[in-house]
Scaffold this motif. Sequence first.
Motif, PDB file in Angstrom:
ATOM      1  N   ARG A 110       0.822  -1.220   0.000  1.00  0.00           N
ATOM      2  CA  ARG A 110       0.000   0.000   0.000  1.00  0.00           C
ATOM      3  C   ARG A 110       0.851   1.263   0.000  1.00  0.00           C
ATOM      4  N   LEU A 111       2.078   1.091   0.424  1.00  0.00           N
ATOM      5  CA  LEU A 111       2.988   2.232   0.539  1.00  0.00           C
ATOM      6  C   LEU A 111       4.345   1.783   0.018  1.00  0.00           C
ATOM      7  N   LEU A 112       4.819   2.484  -0.990  1.00  0.00           N
ATOM      8  CA  LEU A 112       6.105   2.103  -1.581  1.00  0.00           C
ATOM      9  C   LEU A 112       7.083   3.258  -1.411  1.00  0.00           C
ATOM     10  N   PHE A 113       8.207   2.948  -0.777  1.00  0.00           N
ATOM     11  CA  PHE A 113       9.268   3.955  -0.655  1.00  0.00           C
ATOM     12  C   PHE A 113      10.328   3.667  -1.708  1.00  0.00           C
ATOM     13  N   LEU A 114      10.631   4.660  -2.529  1.00  0.00           N
ATOM     14  CA  LEU A 114      11.807   4.574  -3.394  1.00  0.00           C
ATOM     15  C   LEU A 114      12.956   5.146  -2.578  1.00  0.00           C
ATOM     16  N   VAL A 115      13.946   4.315  -2.312  1.00  0.00           N
ATOM     17  CA  VAL A 115      15.014   4.739  -1.400  1.00  0.00           C
ATOM     18  C   VAL A 115      16.277   5.024  -2.204  1.00  0.00           C
ATOM     19  N   GLY A 116      16.711   6.269  -2.155  1.00  0.00           N
ATOM     20  CA  GLY A 116      17.911   6.678  -2.886  1.00  0.00           C
ATOM     21  C   GLY A 116      19.171   6.160  -2.208  1.00  0.00           C
ATOM     22  N   SER A 117      20.238   6.053  -2.987  1.00  0.00           N
ATOM     23  CA  SER A 117      21.510   5.518  -2.485  1.00  0.00           C
ATOM     24  C   SER A 117      22.633   6.395  -3.034  1.00  0.00           C
ATOM     25  N   CYS A 118      23.869   6.058  -2.676  1.00  0.00           N
ATOM     26  CA  CYS A 118      24.999   6.821  -3.232  1.00  0.00           C
ATOM     27  C   CYS A 118      24.981   6.764  -4.772  1.00  0.00           C
ATOM     28  N   PRO A 119      24.871   5.558  -5.389  1.00  0.00           N
ATOM     29  CA  PRO A 119      24.898   5.534  -6.862  1.00  0.00           C
ATOM     30  C   PRO A 119      23.765   6.334  -7.496  1.00  0.00           C
ATOM     31  N   SER A 120      22.547   6.245  -6.946  1.00  0.00           N
ATOM     32  CA  SER A 120      21.454   6.986  -7.588  1.00  0.00           C
ATOM     33  C   SER A 120      21.671   8.491  -7.434  1.00  0.00           C
ATOM     34  N   GLU A 121      22.327   8.882  -6.329  1.00  0.00           N
ATOM     35  CA  GLU A 121      22.592  10.314  -6.162  1.00  0.00           C
ATOM     36  C   GLU A 121      23.733  10.771  -7.067  1.00  0.00           C
ATOM     37  N   VAL A 122      24.700   9.869  -7.279  1.00  0.00           N
ATOM     38  CA  VAL A 122      25.827  10.248  -8.141  1.00  0.00           C
ATOM     39  C   VAL A 122      25.337  10.535  -9.567  1.00  0.00           C
ATOM     40  N   ILE A 123      24.403   9.710 -10.051  1.00  0.00           N
ATOM     41  CA  ILE A 123      23.921   9.968 -11.420  1.00  0.00           C
ATOM     42  C   ILE A 123      22.724  10.931 -11.420  1.00  0.00           C
ATOM     43  N   LYS A 124      22.439  11.487 -10.240  1.00  0.00           N
ATOM     44  CA  LYS A 124      21.378  12.499 -10.094  1.00  0.00           C
ATOM     45  C   LYS A 124      20.024  12.002 -10.593  1.00  0.00           C
ATOM     46  N   LEU A 125      19.733  10.767 -10.232  1.00  0.00           N
ATOM     47  CA  LEU A 125      18.414  10.233 -10.556  1.00  0.00           C
ATOM     48  C   LEU A 125      17.416  10.881  -9.594  1.00  0.00           C
ATOM     49  N   ASP A 126      16.439  11.592 -10.141  1.00  0.00           N
ATOM     50  CA  ASP A 126      15.536  12.368  -9.301  1.00  0.00           C
ATOM     51  C   ASP A 126      14.382  11.471  -8.828  1.00  0.00           C
ATOM     52  N   LEU A 127      14.542  10.916  -7.627  1.00  0.00           N
ATOM     53  CA  LEU A 127      13.526   9.973  -7.151  1.00  0.00           C
ATOM     54  C   LEU A 127      12.264  10.682  -6.676  1.00  0.00           C
ATOM     55  N   SER A 128      12.356  11.972  -6.359  1.00  0.00           N
ATOM     56  CA  SER A 128      11.123  12.658  -5.950  1.00  0.00           C
ATOM     57  C   SER A 128      10.210  12.825  -7.169  1.00  0.00           C
ATOM     58  N   ARG A 129      10.808  13.113  -8.312  1.00  0.00           N
ATOM     59  CA  ARG A 129       9.982  13.202  -9.541  1.00  0.00           C
ATOM     60  C   ARG A 129       9.456  11.830  -9.930  1.00  0.00           C
ATOM     61  N   ALA A 130      10.305  10.820  -9.746  1.00  0.00           N
ATOM     62  CA  ALA A 130       9.864   9.459 -10.071  1.00  0.00           C
ATOM     63  C   ALA A 130       8.685   9.069  -9.177  1.00  0.00           C
ATOM     64  N   ALA A 131       8.764   9.430  -7.888  1.00  0.00           N
ATOM     65  CA  ALA A 131       7.688   9.076  -6.957  1.00  0.00           C
ATOM     66  C   ALA A 131       6.394   9.777  -7.357  1.00  0.00           C
ATOM     67  N   LEU A 132       6.514  11.037  -7.756  1.00  0.00           N
ATOM     68  CA  LEU A 132       5.322  11.788  -8.196  1.00  0.00           C
ATOM     69  C   LEU A 132       4.700  11.155  -9.432  1.00  0.00           C
ATOM     70  N   ARG A 133       5.579  10.850 -10.385  1.00  0.00           N
ATOM     71  CA  ARG A 133       5.117  10.274 -11.660  1.00  0.00           C
ATOM     72  C   ARG A 133       4.427   8.928 -11.422  1.00  0.00           C
ATOM     73  N   LEU A 134       5.074   8.093 -10.608  1.00  0.00           N
ATOM     74  CA  LEU A 134       4.523   6.762 -10.363  1.00  0.00           C
ATOM     75  C   LEU A 134       3.256   6.834  -9.506  1.00  0.00           C
ATOM     76  N   SER A 135       3.191   7.829  -8.621  1.00  0.00           N
ATOM     77  CA  SER A 135       1.984   7.996  -7.800  1.00  0.00           C
ATOM     78  C   SER A 135       0.773   8.251  -8.697  1.00  0.00           C
ATOM     79  N   GLN A 136       1.004   9.059  -9.748  1.00  0.00           N
ATOM     80  CA  GLN A 136      -0.115   9.347 -10.653  1.00  0.00           C
ATOM     81  C   GLN A 136      -0.651   8.070 -11.282  1.00  0.00           C
TER      82      GLN A 136
END
Length: 429
Positions: A110-136
């Motif tokens: 019912r609740l999914l957390f996308l959890v960022g890590s060092c690698p995702s931050e290094v490539i600047k993967l924007d998980l807040s936008r991903a969470a918004l997009r997937l929430s829709q």
Amino acid sequence: MNAHVQGCAVSAAKEAAPDPVRRENGQREVFCGLTGIVWLHRKIQDAFFLVVGSRTCAHLIQSAAGVMIFAEPRFATAIMEEKDLAGLTDANDELDRIVTQLIARRPDIRLLFLVGSCPSEVIKLDLSRAALRLSQTFSPGVRILNYSGSGIETTFTQGEDACLASLVPALPPLGTSEDQLLVVGSLADVVEDQFVRMFDALGIGPVQFLPPRNSTSLPAIGPNTKFLLAQPFLADTARALEDCGATRLSAPFPLGVEGTTAWLRAAADAFGVKNATFVSVTQPYRARAVRALARYRDELAGRRVFLFPDSQLEIPLARFLSRELSMNLVEVGTPYLHREHLAEELKLLPIEVALTEGQDVDLQLDRCRAARPDLVVCGLGLANPLEAEGMTTKWSIELVFTPVQGYEQAADLAELFARPLVRRAKLVI
Ligand code: SF4
């Protein structure tokens, strides 16, 4: 500090906090915030934690979770491959595909957390936008949030802080003009149940908890919310709650008899509970806990303890070890010192205590070796080498996994420190 507290030493608190604090800014020996998933996934029973990270991240949470016997698979790692890191694929497309697959396979989420890590931050993967997009795509069935568990300049309990802070914007508004108590910070269910009974007996209630056991029972918040921190490492969460108008009740943390009494007292005072009621409700618990602690005090009194900075629980623990078990504090390290949240704790530490904020691990190891304490509280990375040098250690991470808050756990908390000393004594014989 409240003068009404009876039967404990709070009234003897000093006004001044220990000073000066040594500040170090060197090499650290700490786990990253992904570790918090290990206890958070057990607490929020319909949540899933999807780490967007590397194989190292996957290994970390799998081995950390291996510490727990009944771990359930409500976390996973979306492993970023070299081509993702090199920008050769669209990581967002991959992530959408994985989340879609996951939600199709696991309709209980019912609740999914996308959890960022060092690698995702290094490539600047924007998980807040991903969470918004997937929430829709997936709301209202599944709520999707994100936070960072990255290990760059953080310590492991910050994972919980980041997770809870990400939940705050999702909390519904409080629809009552009456004050309501919110307890903030993960507590084992058994501890939470004990506190609910205690608050009920005091006439404070209904009490809400963050995190809740289920995402469908998110606590409501607003200007009538008064919150008590159950953990000392929740700076961002507290700030987010205050931004919503909630008020933090200043208190020590509920470790040991003294901490638990003062913590409950802060709530009792804020909710106008009469002193006589407070004393009659808490006295039997306090008396039982003090009796249970006595045998550990016999074992631990006069022993010298050195706490490396790791869990951020070090200051409340040091207060408990020195005041309730009569241990001598050689050095108390903490990764960060939040003077406001720890104000009531700092008043209770011996004025001459050696406090360190941050870490320069080599220098700290030198001081520890020179002091030869009876017990060292430290992270897993330091424990084995120090044991090999003949020192007795306690893993600080165990203190976060184990139910230690409240009256009924005070003796269990003491036992966690007595056990390594008993084991060492047996080995010597
Ligand atoms: S988030 Fe960073 S520190 Fe943590 S396991 Fe992954 S790579 Fe290592």
